[in-house]
Design a protein around this motif. Sequence first.
Motif, short mmCIF file in Angstrom:
data_model
loop_
_atom_site.label_atom_id
_atom_site.label_comp_id
_atom_site.label_asym_id
_atom_site.label_seq_id
_atom_site.Cartn_x
_atom_site.Cartn_y
_atom_site.Cartn_z
N ASP A 15 0.87 -1.18 0.00
CA ASP A 15 0.00 0.00 0.00
C ASP A 15 0.90 1.22 0.00
O ASP A 15 1.85 1.31 0.79
N SER A 16 0.61 2.18 -0.86
CA SER A 16 1.49 3.34 -0.98
C SER A 16 1.03 4.55 -0.18
O SER A 16 1.70 5.57 -0.15
N ARG A 17 -0.13 4.44 0.50
CA ARG A 17 -0.62 5.56 1.30
C ARG A 17 0.25 5.78 2.53
O ARG A 17 0.92 4.86 3.00
N ARG A 45 6.23 4.11 -0.97
CA ARG A 45 5.28 5.16 -0.61
C ARG A 45 4.96 6.06 -1.81
O ARG A 45 5.77 6.22 -2.73
N CYS A 46 3.78 6.69 -1.72
CA CYS A 46 3.43 7.69 -2.75
C CYS A 46 4.27 8.95 -2.59
O CYS A 46 4.36 9.76 -3.52
N ASN A 159 -6.42 5.43 -11.61
CA ASN A 159 -4.98 5.59 -11.44
C ASN A 159 -4.24 5.96 -12.72
O ASN A 159 -3.01 6.04 -12.74
N ASN A 342 -8.61 -1.87 -1.09
CA ASN A 342 -7.77 -0.70 -0.82
C ASN A 342 -7.96 0.38 -1.89
O ASN A 342 -7.01 0.90 -2.47
N ASN A 345 -5.98 3.69 -2.53
CA ASN A 345 -4.62 3.58 -3.04
C ASN A 345 -4.52 3.97 -4.51
O ASN A 345 -3.41 4.09 -5.05
N PRO A 348 -3.47 7.90 -3.99
CA PRO A 348 -2.80 7.82 -2.68
C PRO A 348 -2.38 9.17 -2.11
O PRO A 348 -2.44 9.37 -0.90
N SER A 352 -3.89 10.53 1.32
CA SER A 352 -2.96 10.70 2.43
C SER A 352 -3.00 12.12 2.99
O SER A 352 -2.90 12.31 4.21
#
Length: 400
Positions: A15-17, A45-46, A159, A342, A345, A348, A352
């Motif tokens: 998960d990149s959040r 991560r994002c 995305n 998710n 994501n 993200p 976030s």
Amino acid sequence: MIKIGLIKEGKIPSDSRVALTPAHCKFINKTQDNMQVLVQQSENRCYSDREYKMAGIEVKEDVSDCDVLLGIKEVPLEMLIPNKTYLFFSHTKKMQPYNQKLIREIIAKKITLIDYECLEHEDGKRIIGFGFFAGVVGAHNGMMAYGRKTGAYHLDRVNSNKSFNDLIHTYFGLHIPSIKIAVTGSGRVAHGVLEIMNLLGIHEVEPDEYLERDFPYPVYVHLKGRDLYEHKEKSTFSRDNFHQHPSHYNCTFKKYISHTDILMNGIYWDHDIPRLFEKEDLKDPSFRIKTIADITDDMYGSVPCNLGDSTIDDPVYGVDKFTFEKTAPYLTDTIDMMSVGNLPNELPRDASKYFGQQLIKHVLKDIVEGNSSIIEKATIVKNGVLTEHYSYMKEYAGVS
């Protein structure tokens, strides 16, 4: 001084959040004398390690000197550091079998677990979460899936856009046919769905209108608790009574089945709450729903044809209306299911930013200062001991 560590996500798929963006971390370190944030190295991560460093945040691999550790998804057992305070979505409050080992390891390592999902205002409203962006992405994916099934219009994946603002621009000039959409729920998820409905120019109508007539333009109906449930004996709805005794209620959604093309499901569900419909209802010739975006995503839950999670890479699958088996999407005699676990994501950075703002505004100060009833009620385990609020989990957690 309390050290707060932003941990890397270890769950697969990754998960990149993030719980805090570089700007959030910089704000905390500059304005709070009793907190210091540092960041664990991560490639997924994002926001990159470089972006945190450019914001003046220390980035390192070992965060064992931190007091409080912030993540997003469940922390793998081998990554849990004993005697620390963790905040993440543990997905254990419903005693989910797949996370039983996690809660037992948290207890064994004498960890304190504060679950984001359990942070609530006095009236039971969630304080923090990604629900709004789950609703945004889930609604988009539901609309995308219906367009692909019917060929009526085309939407690209969420995305494929860098941000929510970019996504909005893809809706300009898009023609949606005169379909009917049912939106369930009243929380952040539903608000995200309604945002997409409005951006697409889909008109809201009242439940009685929705059931009694057709429209020359696309419409949606927003169904909250009192629109969906009624007491078995009194034929009334009381929110407090429903939450205390959900099994005393029937679900009235079945009357919408023959009037709905797309279902956007954002309703909270637990095992005692009646489902929106039953699996056998799919066989009824009047079952009109072609696409279901099950954003709350409970397998065999409020939407019984949710056969399990789909993925961001492959978000839609079909369910045969007669055998109930999973199929390829967009076939005849199937219901198309979107049940990604998710969803935020896909956006993200936007998700976030929103999450971190709520975390700073409502949570971090209370964690540092202590004596907060909100934090207390969200603490599932304290120093390795299951708390009183979650005593119903004793057998699940392996404690006497």
